[in-house]
Scaffold this motif. Structure first.
Motif, PDB file in Angstrom:
ATOM      1  N   THR A  69       1.180  -1.362   0.189  1.00 38.33           N
ATOM      2  CA  THR A  69       0.363   0.073   0.142  1.00 38.33           C
ATOM      3  C   THR A  69       0.754   1.465  -0.009  1.00 38.33           C
ATOM      4  OG1 THR A  69      -0.494   0.125   2.708  1.00 38.33           O
ATOM      5  CG2 THR A  69      -2.225  -0.459   1.596  1.00 38.33           C
TER       6      THR A  69
ATOM      7  N   ILE B  52      -1.557   4.564   0.349  1.00 38.04           N
ATOM      8  CA  ILE B  52      -2.991   4.734   0.174  1.00 38.04           C
ATOM      9  C   ILE B  52      -3.930   3.195  -0.204  1.00 38.04           C
ATOM     10  CG2 ILE B  52      -4.413   5.136  -1.563  1.00 38.04           C
ATOM     11  CD1 ILE B  52      -2.339   7.917  -2.001  1.00 38.04           C
ATOM     12  N   MET B  53      -4.178   2.927   0.428  1.00 42.76           N
ATOM     13  CA  MET B  53      -5.314   1.436   0.110  1.00 42.76           C
ATOM     14  C   MET B  53      -7.125   1.630  -0.134  1.00 42.76           C
ATOM     15  SD  MET B  53      -5.932  -1.356   1.002  1.00 42.76           S
ATOM     16  CE  MET B  53      -6.694  -3.010   1.557  1.00 42.76           C
ATOM     17  N   PRO B  54      -7.151   1.300  -1.269  1.00 43.09           N
ATOM     18  CA  PRO B  54      -8.293   1.295  -1.974  1.00 43.09           C
ATOM     19  C   PRO B  54      -9.538   0.904  -1.128  1.00 43.09           C
ATOM     20  CG  PRO B  54      -7.672  -0.037  -3.190  1.00 43.09           C
ATOM     21  CD  PRO B  54      -6.170  -0.154  -2.093  1.00 43.09           C
ATOM     22  N   GLN B  55     -10.538   1.374  -1.205  1.00 42.23           N
ATOM     23  CA  GLN B  55     -12.012   0.398  -0.459  1.00 42.23           C
ATOM     24  C   GLN B  55     -12.985   0.715  -2.452  1.00 42.23           C
ATOM     25  OE1 GLN B  55     -11.702   2.746   3.046  1.00 42.23           O
ATOM     26  NE2 GLN B  55     -11.529   1.224   3.974  1.00 42.23           N
TER      27      GLN B  55
ATOM     28  N   ASP C 127     -13.617   4.436  -3.233  1.00 40.24           N
ATOM     29  CA  ASP C 127     -12.928   5.528  -1.968  1.00 40.24           C
ATOM     30  C   ASP C 127     -11.145   4.927  -2.020  1.00 40.24           C
ATOM     31  OD1 ASP C 127     -12.463   6.761   0.219  1.00 40.24           O
ATOM     32  OD2 ASP C 127     -14.510   6.096   1.147  1.00 40.24           O
ATOM     33  N   PHE C 128     -11.155   5.457  -0.067  1.00 44.20           N
ATOM     34  CA  PHE C 128      -9.089   4.870   0.268  1.00 44.20           C
ATOM     35  C   PHE C 128      -9.063   5.168   1.350  1.00 44.20           C
ATOM     36  CE2 PHE C 128      -8.489   8.864  -2.005  1.00 44.20           C
ATOM     37  CZ  PHE C 128      -7.416   9.619  -1.313  1.00 44.20           C
ATOM     38  N   GLN C 129      -8.789   4.767   1.674  1.00 41.86           N
ATOM     39  CA  GLN C 129      -7.999   4.837   3.424  1.00 41.86           C
ATOM     40  C   GLN C 129      -6.635   5.304   2.767  1.00 41.86           C
ATOM     41  OE1 GLN C 129      -7.769   2.480   7.084  1.00 41.86           O
ATOM     42  NE2 GLN C 129      -9.490   1.280   5.771  1.00 41.86           N
ATOM     43  N   GLY C 130      -5.934   6.216   3.777  1.00 36.08           N
ATOM     44  CA  GLY C 130      -4.585   6.724   3.212  1.00 36.08           C
ATOM     45  C   GLY C 130      -4.070   7.597   4.850  1.00 36.08           C
TER      46      GLY C 130
ATOM     47  N   HIS D 219      -8.279  12.190  -1.151  1.00 30.15           N
ATOM     48  CA  HIS D 219      -9.535  11.826  -0.581  1.00 30.15           C
ATOM     49  C   HIS D 219     -11.177  13.178  -1.211  1.00 30.15           C
ATOM     50  CE1 HIS D 219     -12.908   9.844   2.024  1.00 30.15           C
ATOM     51  NE2 HIS D 219     -11.598   8.961   1.849  1.00 30.15           N
TER      52      HIS D 219
ATOM     53  N   ILE E 184      -3.500   6.618  -6.945  1.00 33.78           N
ATOM     54  CA  ILE E 184      -5.151   6.405  -7.036  1.00 33.78           C
ATOM     55  C   ILE E 184      -6.017   6.497  -8.522  1.00 33.78           C
ATOM     56  CG2 ILE E 184      -7.568   8.023  -6.801  1.00 33.78           C
ATOM     57  CD1 ILE E 184      -6.086   9.068  -4.359  1.00 33.78           C
TER      58      ILE E 184
ATOM     59  N   LEU F 161      -5.224   2.645  -9.223  1.00 36.34           N
ATOM     60  CA  LEU F 161      -6.161   1.832  -8.060  1.00 36.34           C
ATOM     61  C   LEU F 161      -7.453   1.689  -8.707  1.00 36.34           C
ATOM     62  CD1 LEU F 161      -4.652   2.583  -5.232  1.00 36.34           C
ATOM     63  CD2 LEU F 161      -4.203  -0.219  -5.552  1.00 36.34           C
TER      64      LEU F 161
END
Length: 136
Positions: free
Chosen positions: A45, A56-59, A66-69, A84, A128, A131
């Motif tokens: 990530t 950065i972790m995609p969701q 969406d993503f967490q970062g 975001h 991003i 992904l």
């Protein structure tokens, strides 16, 4: 196709008078960004090309991106929060259509970040986009 969240940031930037205030706002956005589980902060990530540590972790759910970062630098956490706001909730197809350079230029970030930070921001945008493209 800016999101309402990104438009809100752009409006705030227009309201703030100087870059010191804008940097403080970016840092505040970073402080408000939800933390990322350290278990997700792994090489898979990690974003290459950033001077700071960035993950950065995609969701992706129902075709929506969406993503967490997270980052070890507060200003970079703020830049992640800006990204975001730019991308969260868009369809994976629309993510790759966003002209991130033009949107970020609206904030003046292209003129006021160091070359290292600008390179890192570009690396995050590329990650991003990749992904989202992979998920499409």
């Amino acid at each position: 196709m800016p999101t309402p969240a990104f438009e809100e940031i752009a409006e705030t930037f227009d309201f703030l008078d100087d870059w010191e205030e804008r940097y403080r706002h970016v840092i505040e956005l970073g402080k408000a960004l939800p933390g990322m589980d350290p278990a997700l902060q792994v090489p898979a990530t990690k974003v290459d090309g950033c001077a700071s540590q960035v993950w950065i972790m995609p969701q992706i759910q129902d075709g929506r991106f969406d993503f967490q970062g997270d980052s070890d630098a507060m200003i970079v956490r703020g830049l992640i929060a800006v990204l975001h706001a730019m991308y969260a909730g868009l369809s994976v197809a629309d993510v790759v259509k966003v002209d991130a350079q033009a949107q970020l230029a609206r904030l003046g970030l292209d003129e006021h970040l160091s070359s290292q930070r600008s390179n890192g921001l570009r690396a995050m945008v590329q990650r991003i986009r990749k992904l989202a493209a992979d998920a499409a």
